[in-house]
Write an enzyme that holds these catalytic residues in place. Structure first.
Site, PDB file in Angstrom:
ATOM      1  N   ALA A 237     -20.863 -26.013  27.537  1.00  0.00           N
ATOM      2  CA  ALA A 237     -21.321 -27.279  26.979  1.00  0.00           C
ATOM      3  C   ALA A 237     -21.271 -28.369  28.042  1.00  0.00           C
ATOM      4  CB  ALA A 237     -20.455 -27.661  25.785  1.00  0.00           C
ATOM      5  N   LYS A 238     -20.203 -28.320  28.824  1.00  0.00           N
ATOM      6  CA  LYS A 238     -20.019 -29.340  29.847  1.00  0.00           C
ATOM      7  C   LYS A 238     -21.070 -29.183  30.952  1.00  0.00           C
ATOM      8  CE  LYS A 238     -16.094 -31.394  32.240  1.00  0.00           C
ATOM      9  NZ  LYS A 238     -14.821 -30.997  32.838  1.00  0.00           N
ATOM     10  N   ARG A 239     -21.265 -27.916  31.351  1.00  0.00           N
ATOM     11  CA  ARG A 239     -22.179 -27.670  32.463  1.00  0.00           C
ATOM     12  C   ARG A 239     -23.599 -28.078  32.109  1.00  0.00           C
ATOM     13  NH1 ARG A 239     -21.413 -21.986  34.308  1.00  0.00           N
ATOM     14  NH2 ARG A 239     -23.185 -21.374  33.056  1.00  0.00           N
TER      15      ARG A 239
END
Ligand code: GLU
Ligand code: ZN
Length: 267
Positions: A237-239
Site C-alpha cells: 500500500a505504501k509503495r
C-alpha cells in the site's frame, strides 16, 4: 474426499489487499491439494450490491492470476432455496419475528445495566403483529436441540459459543435470508469441505455450526486466517499509495507480483 474451497465476496465495493490475501489463501489451499476452488458472489443485499462491483471482482481475481472452477454462483439467484429452509426452521418453532428498528437495538445494547454484546431478545415471546420484521433464531432453544456443536479450526477442536452470539437474524426485513443463513446453505449445497476465510468471521462460525446441526448439513473444516495488517499489505500500500486492487491494476502494477508478495507474507 476431494477438497473444495471458495472465495465469497460481497459486491458492495472495491476489493482491497485484504480480499486478495483471503482469495489467494482459499485458492492455494485447494490447488495445493488437487481440489476445486469456487467463486460465490454474496449479493443478497440488494440495496448495496452492484453489478459493476461484480465485474471488478472478476477482473481483480483474474489479474491476481487466480482461476476458479465452474460457474460463478450468485446468492441473489438462490432466494427461493433460502426461503424454503427458513420455512422449515420456522416450522421447527425456532424462529421469531423481531420488529425492532436499528435505533431501538442500539439503544438496548447501550443500556446501562450489564454490557450486552448481542441482541437482548426483546421481541422473543411477544405477540405477532402486522409490521415490518426480520426473523431471529431463538439460539438457546436451537442449541438445546443439538448434540455436539464443536467444530475445528486448523484441526483444533473449538467449543461452540453460539449462545454468546445471541438470537442472530436469519432473514432480514428486505430479504428471505441473512448472511448466516445463506452462507451455511450455500457452503453445503456447493460441497465446500474447507472454509478458508478471515479471522473476523471466527465468531460467526459458531452460528453456522448450529444451523448445520439443525438442518442436517455436512460439517466442513474451518481455517480462519489472520487478517492482513501491516507486513506485506502495508508495504504494498505504501509503495503504490493505493488501497484497492482496481487502482493498482489500473496503475499498471503486475497482479502476479502482488500475489507473490502476499504469498511470501503468508508464511
Ligand atoms: N461475504 C462475506 C464477506 O464479504 C464473506 C463470507 C464468508 O467467507 O463466509 O465478508
Ligand atoms: Zn426485536
Amino acid at each position: 474426499m476431494s477438497v473444495v474451497t471458495r472465495f465469497a465476496p460481497s459486491p458492495t465495493g472495491r476489493l482491497h489487499m485484504g480480499h486478495a490475501f483471503s482469495a489467494i489463501r482459499a485458492h492455494d489451499f485447494a490447488r495445493e491439494r488437487g481440489g476445486r476452488f469456487l467463486l460465490r458472489i454474496e449479493d443478497i443485499d440488494g440495496t448495496r450490491s452492484r453489478a459493476e462491483h461484480v465485474a471488478m471482482i472478476v477482473a481483480d481475481l483474474q489479474w491476481l492470476g487466480l482461476s476458479w472452477d465452474g460457474e460463478v454462483v450468485f446468492q441473489s439467484a438462490r432466494l427461493v432455496s433460502y426461503a424454503a429452509v427458513l420455512k422449515s426452521l420456522r416450522e421447527m418453532g425456532l424462529l421469531y419475528r423481531c420488529y425492532c428498528t436499528r435505533a431501538e437495538i442500539a439503544e438496548a445494547l447501550s443500556a446501562p445495566h450489564g454490557a450486552v454484546a448481542a441482541y437482548p431478545g426483546t421481541c422473543r415471546g411477544t405477540p405477532q403483529r402486522d409490521a415490518p420484521h426480520c426473523w431471529r433464531i431463538d439460539m438457546a432453544a436451537a442449541v438445546a436441540r443439538c448434540g455436539d456443536l464443536s467444530w475445528t479450526d486448523h484441526g483444533q477442536v473449538v467449543a461452540n459459543e453460539a449462545l454468546a452470539q445471541g438470537d442472530v437474524v436469519l432473514a432480514r426485513k428486505d430479504a428471505p435470508a441473512s448472511y448466516h443463513l445463506a452462507v451455511t446453505i450455500d457452503d453445503a449445497e456447493q460441497g465446500v469441505t474447507d472454509v478458508v476465510r478471515g479471522r473476523d468471521l471466527f465468531e460467526a462460525t459458531h452460528v453456522h455450526r448450529v444451523l448445520q446441526a439443525l438442518l442436517g448439513l455436512p460439517v466442513p473444516r474451518w481455517w480462519h486466517h489472520d487478517l492482513l495488517v501491516g507486513a506485506g499489505g502495508a508495504r504494498l500500500a505504501k509503495r503504490h499509495g493505493a488501497p484497492t486492487l482496481a487502482s493498482l491494476r489500473e496503475a499498471g502494477v503486475e497482479g502476479a507480483e502482488v500475489a507473490a508478495t502476499l504469498r511470501a507474507g503468508a508464511g
